[in-house]
Design an enzyme around this catalytic site. Structure first.
Site, PDB file in Angstrom:
ATOM      1  N   ALA A  11       0.832  -1.198   0.000  1.00 31.67           N
ATOM      2  CA  ALA A  11       0.000   0.000   0.000  1.00 31.67           C
ATOM      3  C   ALA A  11       0.866   1.247   0.000  1.00 31.67           C
ATOM      4  CB  ALA A  11      -0.916  -0.001   1.221  1.00 31.67           C
ATOM      5  N   ASP A  12       0.277   2.339  -0.444  1.00 34.03           N
ATOM      6  CA  ASP A  12       0.905   3.646  -0.337  1.00 34.03           C
ATOM      7  C   ASP A  12      -0.183   4.674  -0.081  1.00 34.03           C
ATOM      8  OD1 ASP A  12       3.602   5.068  -0.689  1.00 34.03           O
ATOM      9  OD2 ASP A  12       2.161   6.328  -1.766  1.00 34.03           O
ATOM     10  N   THR A  13       0.064   5.560   0.886  1.00 33.24           N
ATOM     11  CA  THR A  13      -0.926   6.559   1.287  1.00 33.24           C
ATOM     12  C   THR A  13      -0.380   7.958   1.060  1.00 33.24           C
ATOM     13  OG1 THR A  13      -1.807   5.076   2.987  1.00 33.24           O
ATOM     14  CG2 THR A  13      -2.333   7.414   3.213  1.00 33.24           C
ATOM     15  N   GLY A  17      -3.444   3.626  -2.211  1.00 31.05           N
ATOM     16  CA  GLY A  17      -3.428   2.595  -3.239  1.00 31.05           C
ATOM     17  C   GLY A  17      -3.064   1.286  -2.576  1.00 31.05           C
TER      18      GLY A  17
END
Length: 175
Positions: free
Chosen positions: A65-67, A102
Site C-alpha cells: 500500500a501507499d498513502t 493505493g
C-alpha cells in the site's frame, strides 16, 4: 502465507487487529511522483511496484500500500523537515482534503490493485497549535504531516469514508 510489503507499524497494527497473521518484508521502491501523474495513478503505481518488489512463493499473498494526502490536487507525502510539516498543516487547517491509499494484493503472477479515498476536515489551527504539534515529532513520518489516531485527532471534526484508510490501510478494501 500472507506477506505485508511495508514497514509501517500502523499497517501492521491494522492487520493484527483484524486477526490476520502475516510476515513483514520491506520493499525497496523509490517514491517519486511523476510529472503530471494524477494522485490516484501515483498510489496505484507505488502499491503495485511495492507488491512486485518483495520475494514471495507461488502460494503467498502479498499486500502492499501507499498513502498520500491530496489538497487542491497537490500531493502531500511525508514531510522532509519540521518547516515542511508546518507548511502542510497550514494548508490543511480549516479545510477538507482527501486521503488516498493505493492497495495491491499479489498472488503469484496476478495482482489486483485499487484505491480508497477518504475526505477529512481539519478545524482551524493556530500557529501555536501547529508549532506544538510539529514539535511533538508525530507528524514527521506521516503522509500529510498528521496522524488521525494520535495527537492530531483533536483537530479533525469530520471523516467521510474509511477511517482505516486515513491511518494507512483500508482493511475492508484489502479483505
Amino acid at each position: 502465507m500472507l506477506i505485508l510489503a511495508s514497514q509501517s507499524p500502523r499497517r501492521q497494527e491494522i492487520l493484527r487487529n483484524a486477526g490476520l497473521a502475516f510476515e513483514v518484508r520491506i520493499p525497496n521502491v523509490e517514491e517519486l511522483l511523476g510529472d503530471g501523474e494524477p494522485p490516484r495513478d501515483y498510489v496505484h503505481r507505488l502499491a503495485r511496484d511495492k507488491a512486485a518488489a518483495v520475494d514471495a512463493g507461488a502460494d503467498d499473498f502479498v499486500i502492499a500500500a501507499d498513502t498520500i494526502v491530496v489538497v487542491d490536487n497537490h500531493v502531500l507525502e511525508k514531510p522532509s523537515s519540521e518547516a515542511d510539516a508546518t507548511r502542510m498543516l497550514r494548508l490543511l487547517a480549516g479545510r477538507e482534503h482527501q486521503v488516498m491509499t493505493g492497495v495491491c494484493v499479489r498472488h503469484g503472477a496476478s495482482a489486483a490493485c485499487a484505491a480508497a479515498v477518504t475526505t477529512v476536515r481539519f478545524v482551524e489551527m493556530t500557529d501555536a497549535e501547529i508549532a506544538d504539534y510539529v514539535g511533538s515529532g508525530e507528524p514527521m513520518d506521516k503522509a500529510g504531516a498528521y496522524a488521525i489516531q494520535g495527537r492530531a485527532s483533536k483537530y479533525i471534526d469530520r471523516v467521510e469514508g474509511c477511517y482505516f484508510n486515513v491511518v494507512g490501510l483500508p482493511i475492508s478494501l484489502v479483505w
